[in-house]
Motif scaffolding. Structure first.
Motif, PDB file in Angstrom:
ATOM      1  N   SER A 123      21.289   6.851   0.643  1.00 46.67           N
ATOM      2  CA  SER A 123      20.983   6.852  -0.784  1.00 46.67           C
ATOM      3  C   SER A 123      19.474   6.767  -0.973  1.00 46.67           C
ATOM      4  CB  SER A 123      21.681   5.679  -1.492  1.00 46.67           C
ATOM      5  OG  SER A 123      21.260   4.445  -0.927  1.00 46.67           O
ATOM      6  N   SER A 124      19.049   6.773  -2.214  1.00 50.25           N
ATOM      7  CA  SER A 124      17.611   6.761  -2.503  1.00 50.25           C
ATOM      8  C   SER A 124      17.308   5.780  -3.618  1.00 50.25           C
ATOM      9  CB  SER A 124      17.146   8.166  -2.905  1.00 50.25           C
ATOM     10  OG  SER A 124      15.759   8.178  -3.160  1.00 50.25           O
ATOM     11  N   ARG A 125      16.127   5.176  -3.566  1.00 51.26           N
ATOM     12  CA  ARG A 125      15.662   4.270  -4.618  1.00 51.26           C
ATOM     13  C   ARG A 125      14.352   4.800  -5.185  1.00 51.26           C
ATOM     14  NH1 ARG A 125      19.837   3.010  -2.816  1.00 51.26           N
ATOM     15  NH2 ARG A 125      20.671   0.936  -2.312  1.00 51.26           N
ATOM     16  N   ARG A 126      14.198   4.685  -6.477  1.00 52.00           N
ATOM     17  CA  ARG A 126      12.932   5.037  -7.121  1.00 52.00           C
ATOM     18  C   ARG A 126      12.040   3.811  -7.137  1.00 52.00           C
ATOM     19  NH1 ARG A 126      16.896   7.928  -9.362  1.00 52.00           N
ATOM     20  NH2 ARG A 126      17.604   6.222 -10.689  1.00 52.00           N
ATOM     21  N   ILE A 127      10.738   4.034  -7.001  1.00 53.52           N
ATOM     22  CA  ILE A 127       9.773   2.932  -6.942  1.00 53.52           C
ATOM     23  C   ILE A 127       8.964   2.887  -8.235  1.00 53.52           C
ATOM     24  CG2 ILE A 127       7.786   1.974  -5.701  1.00 53.52           C
ATOM     25  CD1 ILE A 127       8.711   3.720  -3.287  1.00 53.52           C
ATOM     26  N   GLN A 128       8.943   1.708  -8.873  1.00 49.45           N
ATOM     27  CA  GLN A 128       8.065   1.472 -10.015  1.00 49.45           C
ATOM     28  C   GLN A 128       6.938   0.578  -9.491  1.00 49.45           C
ATOM     29  OE1 GLN A 128      11.623   0.755 -10.437  1.00 49.45           O
ATOM     30  NE2 GLN A 128      11.794   2.919 -10.925  1.00 49.45           N
ATOM     31  N   ARG A 129       5.861   1.188  -9.077  1.00 48.78           N
ATOM     32  CA  ARG A 129       4.816   0.475  -8.331  1.00 48.78           C
ATOM     33  C   ARG A 129       4.233  -0.709  -9.100  1.00 48.78           C
ATOM     34  NH1 ARG A 129       2.031   3.008  -3.825  1.00 48.78           N
ATOM     35  NH2 ARG A 129       3.106   4.905  -3.169  1.00 48.78           N
ATOM     36  N   GLN A 130       3.776  -0.492 -10.316  1.00 44.66           N
ATOM     37  CA  GLN A 130       3.091  -1.542 -11.068  1.00 44.66           C
ATOM     38  C   GLN A 130       4.017  -2.707 -11.411  1.00 44.66           C
ATOM     39  OE1 GLN A 130      -0.204  -1.873 -11.584  1.00 44.66           O
ATOM     40  NE2 GLN A 130      -0.277  -0.064 -10.255  1.00 44.66           N
ATOM     41  N   GLU A 131       5.303  -2.421 -11.602  1.00 46.90           N
ATOM     42  CA  GLU A 131       6.250  -3.464 -11.990  1.00 46.90           C
ATOM     43  C   GLU A 131       6.826  -4.196 -10.782  1.00 46.90           C
ATOM     44  OE1 GLU A 131       6.460  -0.171 -13.202  1.00 46.90           O
ATOM     45  OE2 GLU A 131       5.070  -1.001 -14.676  1.00 46.90           O
ATOM     46  N   GLY A 132       6.610  -3.632  -9.596  1.00 47.74           N
ATOM     47  CA  GLY A 132       7.146  -4.264  -8.395  1.00 47.74           C
ATOM     48  C   GLY A 132       8.656  -4.163  -8.305  1.00 47.74           C
ATOM     49  N   THR A 133       9.227  -3.069  -8.831  1.00 44.02           N
ATOM     50  CA  THR A 133      10.679  -2.923  -8.839  1.00 44.02           C
ATOM     51  C   THR A 133      11.121  -1.633  -8.169  1.00 44.02           C
ATOM     52  OG1 THR A 133      10.631  -1.882 -11.029  1.00 44.02           O
ATOM     53  CG2 THR A 133      10.950  -4.272 -10.963  1.00 44.02           C
ATOM     54  N   LEU A 134      12.386  -1.640  -7.781  1.00 45.42           N
ATOM     55  CA  LEU A 134      13.060  -0.463  -7.250  1.00 45.42           C
ATOM     56  C   LEU A 134      14.277  -0.217  -8.121  1.00 45.42           C
ATOM     57  CD1 LEU A 134      13.085  -1.503  -3.472  1.00 45.42           C
ATOM     58  CD2 LEU A 134      11.350  -0.129  -4.640  1.00 45.42           C
ATOM     59  N   SER A 135      14.719   1.026  -8.211  1.00 47.79           N
ATOM     60  CA  SER A 135      15.879   1.297  -9.056  1.00 47.79           C
ATOM     61  C   SER A 135      16.713   2.442  -8.509  1.00 47.79           C
ATOM     62  CB  SER A 135      15.436   1.630 -10.488  1.00 47.79           C
ATOM     63  OG  SER A 135      14.751   2.871 -10.527  1.00 47.79           O
ATOM     64  N   ARG A 136      17.960   2.470  -8.940  1.00 48.87           N
ATOM     65  CA  ARG A 136      18.857   3.585  -8.651  1.00 48.87           C
ATOM     66  C   ARG A 136      19.879   3.670  -9.782  1.00 48.87           C
ATOM     67  NH1 ARG A 136      23.250   1.879  -3.997  1.00 48.87           N
ATOM     68  NH2 ARG A 136      23.678  -0.236  -4.715  1.00 48.87           N
ATOM     69  N   THR A 137      20.512   4.811  -9.904  1.00 51.40           N
ATOM     70  CA  THR A 137      21.502   5.018 -10.952  1.00 51.40           C
ATOM     71  C   THR A 137      22.894   4.745 -10.405  1.00 51.40           C
ATOM     72  OG1 THR A 137      20.114   6.710 -11.985  1.00 51.40           O
ATOM     73  CG2 THR A 137      22.431   6.651 -12.633  1.00 51.40           C
ATOM     74  N   LEU A 138      23.595   3.819 -11.056  1.00 57.19           N
ATOM     75  CA  LEU A 138      24.965   3.479 -10.687  1.00 57.19           C
ATOM     76  C   LEU A 138      25.831   3.579 -11.933  1.00 57.19           C
ATOM     77  CD1 LEU A 138      24.563   0.371  -8.338  1.00 57.19           C
ATOM     78  CD2 LEU A 138      25.256   2.671  -7.681  1.00 57.19           C
TER      79      LEU A 138
END
Length: 202
Positions: A95-110
């Motif tokens: 699977s893959s995660r998107r990176i939000q660099r400035q927020e320090g978060t990772l995300s994916r669609t579920l």
């Protein structure tokens, strides 16, 4: 207009401020290329507290699990190659995660919803944590702990326990994995040999 990730980050900040006692625990920080390179490679899932019923049940069924992180610095994504031992079989998933660099978060669609986790680096570069951000109702929080080795020291585990206390999660709800029950070793070895062969031929 407030972006969804900004709204979630604000909610998390307000929630942590209201719920967390004063203690020394990791905080989300901007994700840099150096951090992504540090995260690259093989990791073991050690333990977690997940309030989402489905996620809790899934982790409960997992005997052992490890994964590989492969960051793409240009596209701000991370490829995740996941090996899970469930029952008497090995389940492999990519699977893959998107990176939000400035927020320090990772995300994916579920299930048509964007799931965000906050990356928490620990004092020891051989471990890290992911804080599962609460949904709009403030529910389904969680904290998971990862390490380079299937077994961790008491000091490494203590930092995870302290972080749980800081975010208001119960130690009694911790689910642990057991690296000794892993059945994915043969598949991992086969795939690594195939990758080496492909790299040599190319």
């Amino acid at each position: 207009m407030v972006l969804p990730w900004a709204l979630r980050a604000l909610k998390l900040l307000l929630w942590l401020t209201a719920r967390a006692p004063v203690c020394d625990h990791p905080r989300a920080a901007p994700i840099t290329d150096a951090i992504l390179q540090q995260l690259s490679g093989k990791w073991f899932v050690i333990a977690g507290v997940l309030q989402n019923p489905e996620a809790h049940q899934m982790l409960k069924e997992v005997k052992a699990t490890f994964f590989y992180l492969v960051p793409n610095l240009k596209e701000d994504t991370i490829l995740v190659r996941d090996y899970e031992t469930i029952g008497d079989q090995c389940i492999y998933n990519v699977s893959s995660r998107r990176i939000q660099r400035q927020e320090g978060t990772l995300s994916r669609t579920l299930q048509d919803r964007e799931q965000f986790v906050s990356l928490w680096l620990t004092k020891d570069p051989e471990t890290f944590m992911l804080l599962f951000l609460p949904d709009d109702d403030g529910q389904n929080r969680g904290l998971a702990f990862y390490a380079r080795k299937p077994e961790v020291t008491k000091e490494q585990l203590r930092e995870f326990h302290e972080a749980l206390t800081c975010v208001g999660l119960q130690h009694e709800e911790i689910l642990y994995t057991d690296g000794k029950k892993d059945l994915c070793g043969p598949l991992e070895k086969q795939q690594e040999e195939e990758r080496k062969k492909e790299n040599t031929e190319s």
